[in-house]
Design a protein around this motif. Structure first.
Motif, short mmCIF file in Angstrom:
data_model
loop_
_atom_site.label_atom_id
_atom_site.label_comp_id
_atom_site.label_asym_id
_atom_site.label_seq_id
_atom_site.Cartn_x
_atom_site.Cartn_y
_atom_site.Cartn_z
N SER A 150 0.84 -1.21 0.00
CA SER A 150 0.00 0.00 0.00
C SER A 150 0.87 1.25 0.00
CB SER A 150 -0.91 0.03 1.23
OG SER A 150 -0.14 0.06 2.42
N LEU A 151 0.23 2.36 -0.33
CA LEU A 151 0.83 3.69 -0.19
C LEU A 151 -0.09 4.50 0.70
CD1 LEU A 151 2.67 6.13 -0.98
CD2 LEU A 151 1.15 6.49 -2.94
N ILE A 152 0.47 5.03 1.80
CA ILE A 152 -0.31 5.88 2.72
C ILE A 152 0.20 7.31 2.56
CG2 ILE A 152 -0.96 6.30 5.12
CD1 ILE A 152 -0.21 3.35 5.70
N ILE A 153 -0.69 8.21 2.17
CA ILE A 153 -0.31 9.62 1.95
C ILE A 153 -0.84 10.46 3.10
CG2 ILE A 153 -0.36 11.57 0.36
CD1 ILE A 153 -1.04 9.61 -1.88
N ILE A 154 0.06 11.15 3.78
CA ILE A 154 -0.32 12.02 4.90
C ILE A 154 -0.06 13.47 4.51
CG2 ILE A 154 0.10 12.62 7.31
CD1 ILE A 154 -1.16 9.90 7.04
N ASP A 155 -1.10 14.24 4.49
CA ASP A 155 -1.02 15.68 4.24
C ASP A 155 -0.44 16.34 5.49
OD1 ASP A 155 -1.84 18.41 3.85
OD2 ASP A 155 -3.34 17.67 2.43
N ARG A 156 0.60 17.17 5.32
CA ARG A 156 1.26 17.75 6.50
C ARG A 156 0.30 18.49 7.42
NH1 ARG A 156 5.15 16.23 9.40
NH2 ARG A 156 3.30 16.15 10.72
N THR A 157 -0.68 19.18 6.89
CA THR A 157 -1.59 19.95 7.74
C THR A 157 -2.57 19.06 8.51
OG1 THR A 157 -3.03 20.33 5.82
CG2 THR A 157 -1.47 22.07 6.39
N VAL A 158 -2.61 17.77 8.17
CA VAL A 158 -3.43 16.85 8.97
C VAL A 158 -2.84 16.72 10.37
CG1 VAL A 158 -4.04 14.40 9.20
CG2 VAL A 158 -4.38 15.57 7.02
N ASP A 159 -1.53 16.92 10.48
CA ASP A 159 -0.86 16.90 11.79
C ASP A 159 0.19 18.00 11.83
OD1 ASP A 159 0.36 16.38 14.19
OD2 ASP A 159 1.45 14.62 13.49
N MET A 160 -0.24 19.20 12.20
CA MET A 160 0.70 20.31 12.35
C MET A 160 1.28 20.35 13.77
SD MET A 160 1.49 22.01 9.71
CE MET A 160 2.24 23.42 10.50
N THR A 177 6.13 -4.22 1.68
CA THR A 177 6.59 -2.87 2.00
C THR A 177 5.41 -1.91 1.97
OG1 THR A 177 8.77 -3.29 1.04
CG2 THR A 177 8.13 -0.99 1.33
N THR A 178 5.25 -1.18 3.06
CA THR A 178 4.24 -0.11 3.12
C THR A 178 4.95 1.22 2.94
OG1 THR A 178 2.86 -1.39 4.64
CG2 THR A 178 2.47 0.99 4.54
N ALA A 179 4.62 1.92 1.85
CA ALA A 179 5.21 3.25 1.61
C ALA A 179 4.36 4.30 2.30
CB ALA A 179 5.28 3.53 0.11
N VAL A 180 5.00 5.18 3.07
CA VAL A 180 4.30 6.27 3.75
C VAL A 180 4.84 7.58 3.19
CG1 VAL A 180 3.77 7.36 5.97
CG2 VAL A 180 4.09 4.87 5.84
N LYS A 221 7.84 -4.08 6.10
CA LYS A 221 8.84 -3.03 6.14
C LYS A 221 8.17 -1.70 5.77
CE LYS A 221 12.71 -5.45 6.73
NZ LYS A 221 13.62 -5.24 7.86
N PHE A 222 8.69 -0.62 6.31
CA PHE A 222 8.18 0.70 5.94
C PHE A 222 9.21 1.43 5.10
CE2 PHE A 222 5.47 -0.12 9.61
CZ PHE A 222 4.25 0.36 9.17
N LEU A 223 8.76 1.99 3.99
CA LEU A 223 9.58 2.90 3.20
C LEU A 223 9.02 4.30 3.42
CD1 LEU A 223 11.82 3.38 1.09
CD2 LEU A 223 10.07 3.14 -0.69
N ILE A 224 9.82 5.16 4.03
CA ILE A 224 9.38 6.51 4.36
C ILE A 224 9.72 7.42 3.19
CG2 ILE A 224 9.61 8.41 5.99
CD1 ILE A 224 10.67 6.01 7.93
N VAL A 225 8.71 8.03 2.61
CA VAL A 225 8.86 8.86 1.42
C VAL A 225 8.37 10.26 1.77
CG1 VAL A 225 8.41 8.94 -1.06
CG2 VAL A 225 8.20 6.77 0.15
N THR A 226 9.10 11.29 1.36
CA THR A 226 8.72 12.64 1.77
C THR A 226 9.17 13.68 0.74
OG1 THR A 226 8.97 14.32 3.52
CG2 THR A 226 10.85 12.86 3.13
#
Length: 700
Positions: free
Chosen positions: A254-264, A643-646, A671-676
């Motif tokens: 999966s790919l989990i997309i977190i919008d930065r303003t969801v957690d400021m 692998t879960t991409a975040v 495994k987590f792949l941290i993408v930013t």
């Protein structure tokens, strides 16, 4: 309030908490045998693309480089390689005359108007002076119609060949890849420029071509939703390496997309991991940190006849005031201690360094006990590694000693106390007064603004009279040039510095964007329990990164990838199963990660957070790669590793990276792949919004 005292108690309980973390780290080491995506492929791709870009211009060339690209390019190449491919001299792309030494002039920059104007001025100056040059402009990461239009208006479009250098994700660790775009947050939420969303979509699409498609795309946030929609559509073809079956041993689930303003809230808090504190106090830019030269100079060779004077002597630090500095690359490739130190809560770092020093001491003493030629040969074989560890120990001991005095100042501890009280909603008016007092005591502008925004988000706003008073004092103390900063923080889509009550003229969209922190605090278990026993459980949860507060962004990832971790601490259950009490049984009983089933069970929690919630299931063609059926076989195969991409749209902090690594150690098979888009901190976000940069902050 006992929770408020967590940080003050934590240094004293370092011994107990460190042992808990050690168990986690040791079990994490065992997991290194599990397959992992090889992100070095991305580095080689970027490097080869740069070589092809330079070789597209025949002959010697003068390279004029966008200063913001120097750091990212430094992660994939070196000056010697550029010279080998025809670069004669390099200049920064900045206003003023350009004196190239070659006929070919190559500009390499991001497609920003200010850079295009500089290029136009320099080319026109050469034309006026009858200088004959061939100009090539490579835009990163892609060409722009706007650039062509500006050059046409300047009357020099015909004099410049325009192309692109497709620089996308750069590995900054074996589990972290980044676009290294420092301005992504400001461009999206202040300037309203959505280019970064499209660039992110192209980069993620290239990622799918290398490692296989994302079977499921989930996420939270309006901009995150737009990015997910783009990923499901047909995008322009981008050059990317073909998929290699040898690197697909841990396919995406999966790919989990977190919008930065969801957690400021998380970036506004002070990071309390080792790497996070280095970023807070010294600053890490493109994985590089500026350090005094004396810390980077290898120590004199240890004397085997006096082993007691070796590692332990590394603790001494010479005065560093006004000493020349040098950039140092923080990487596990050359630093054997970084991997085990970077994610520790800072309170545990001293004990870990002491343990390493003791072990090195014992290893050096082995020289005296070597009696035979074979034993001497073994020692000599280990000597290179010992010296490397010795230098790393010296560096990190010195770094820790640089950080420790800063963590003991009254302002630092007052800032932490205010943060903790605001998170606990404890005597909020008193905390606002404390922030005002900090202005009078010389706290930095960034610290004050971070605390103000934190108070506003956690409390649903700040009483109008108190807010006006702090704003007035802030502008008088730091300068009225920060007025645009305060206006940007209050305006949509950011809207994180708001008064109570809101003015009648407030747009409905701002009213609807108020953050439900008190609701989330309970439903996502953001704070450790308010009891003495809970202090010993801090490091059994992602909340260890902030000494008692769990990052909301990572809790949302757990809602998808580790649902039981939201409700209770997985490490507590492992420790309960650990019959010998030494942390050895936990990894053997580690549960296999559950399949990705979306937001199931947390729909109500997601519903109260502003922004769109999405869960898109993509079809994975049978021809995608040799492991295309792996997604279907997840439920059949007993122990698959996926692998879960975040992806953090707008940047992530080092503490969030540490927390995600912690989550990855709790289960087998994921495994987590941290993408930013880039690495951020509270200071870097505030500075980017204020458009200050270092020069303005230092008074230049």
């Amino acid at each position: 309030m006992q929770w408020v005292a967590v940080l003050h108690v934590l240094p004293d309980m370092a011994a107990a908490s460190a042992s808990a973390f050690d168990a986690q780290t040791s079990s994490g080491t065992e997991r290194d045998n599990e397959p992992r995506l090889d992100v070095e492929v991305l580095k080689e791709t970027a490097r080869k693309a740069l070589i092809d870009t330079l070789n597209a211009v025949n002959g010697a060339k003068t390279l004029v480089l966008d200063p913001t690209l120097a750091g990212p390019l430094g992660l994939i190449t070196e000056v010697a390689l550029l010279k080998h491919h025809g670069v004669d001299k390099m200049f920064w792309l900045e206003p003023g005359p350009l004196t190239p030494t070659t006929t070919n002039v190559v500009y390499l920059c991001r497609p920003l108007i200010k850079y295009v104007k500089i290029i136009a001025d320099q080319v026109k100056a050469h034309i006026r002076e009858s200088q004959k040059h061939r100009y090539t402009l490579f835009l990163v990461p892609r060409t722009s119609t706007l650039v062509s239009r500006i050059l046409e208006e300047e009357g020099i479009l015909g004099d410049i060949t325009i192309s692109s250098y497709n620089l996308q994700f750069i590995p900054i660790a074996d589990d972290v890849i980044s676009l290294e775009n420092d301005n992504a947050f400001k461009e999206l939420w202040v300037d309203g420029d959505e280019t970064v969303i499209f660039d992110s979509a192209l980069a993620l699409n290239s990622l799918q071509k290398v490692y296989g498609r994302f079977p499921r795309i989930l996420g939270k946030g309006d901009y995150a939703s737009r990015l997910a929609t783009l990923l499901t559509k047909s995008l322009p073809e981008q050059p990317s390496p073909s998929s290699d079956t040898s690197i697909l041993s841990a396919p995406f689930d999966s790919l989990i997309i977190i919008d930065r303003t969801v957690d400021m809230i998380t970036p506004l808090l002070t990071q309390l991991t080792y790497e996070g504190l280095v970023d807070e106090f010294i600053g890490i830019k493109n994985s590089h940190v500026e350090l005094p030269v004396s810390l980077l100079t290898p120590p004199s060779a240890p004397n085997p006849s006096n082993p007691n004077a070796t590692p332990s002597g590394s603790a001494s630090v010479t005065p560093l005031v006004n000493e020349k500095t040098k950039k140092h690359h923080l990487t596990t490739t050359t630093d054997p201690l970084l991997a085990e130190l970077r994610d520790l809560n800072f309170s545990s770092v001293g004990k870990r360094l002491s343990r390493v020093a003791h072990r090195l001491d014992e290893d050096y003493k082995a020289r005296l006990q070597a009696k035979t030629v074979a034993q001497l040969r073994d020692f000599v074989g280990k000597l290179g590694g010992l010296q490397s560890e010795h230098q790393a120990l010296r560096l990190h001991t010195s770094l820790s000693e640089m950080l420790s005095p800063k963590t003991r100042t009254d302002l630092f501890n007052k800032s932490l106390e205010v943060q903790q009280n605001l998170l606990a909603s404890y005597e909020v008016p008193t905390q606002i007064s404390a922030i005002e007092d900090m202005i009078a005591h010389g706290a930095s502008m960034e610290t004050v603004v971070r605390l103000l925004c934190l108070a506003s988000i956690t409390g649903g706003g700040i009483k109008a009279k108190a807010l006006d008073s702090v704003k007035r004092e802030l502008l008088q103390a730091y300068g009225y040039n920060y007025l645009p900063l305060l206006l940007s923080l209050a305006a949509y889509p950011l809207a994180i510095l708001l008064p109570i009550p809101l003015p009648v003229s407030t747009p409905p969209v701002v009213v609807a964007s108020k953050y439900p922190f008190t609701t989330l605090r309970k439903s996502l278990r953001l704070l450790i329990d308010d009891n003495p026993e809970a202090l010993e459980e801090v490091e059994n949860d992602i909340s260890y990164t902030y000494s008692g507060y769990a990052p909301i962004s990572v809790r949302l990832v757990q809602c998808v990838a580790q649902k039981n971790g939201v409700i209770s601490n997985p490490a507590e259950r492992s420790n309960a199963d650990d019959v010998d009490g030494k942390g050895k049984g936990s990894s053997a009983r580690k549960l296999h990660a559950h399949p990705i089933v979306g937001w199931k069970g947390f729909e109500d929690v997601l519903g109260v957070i502003p922004g769109k919630t999405f869960d898109i299931v993509q079809k994975v063609p049978a021809s995608t790669n040799s492991t295309a059926s792996s997604v279907v076989s997840l439920l059949r195969s007993p122990e698959p590793t996926t692998t879960t991409a975040v992806f953090f749209l707008g940047g992530c902090t080092y503490t969030e990276i540490a927390a995600l690594r912690w989550v990855g150690r709790q289960n087998k098979g994921r495994k987590f792949l941290i993408v930013t888009t880039g690495i951020v901190s509270g200071n870097s976000l505030i500075d980017s919004i204020a458009s200050t940069g270092k020069k303005l902050r230092t008074g230049d």
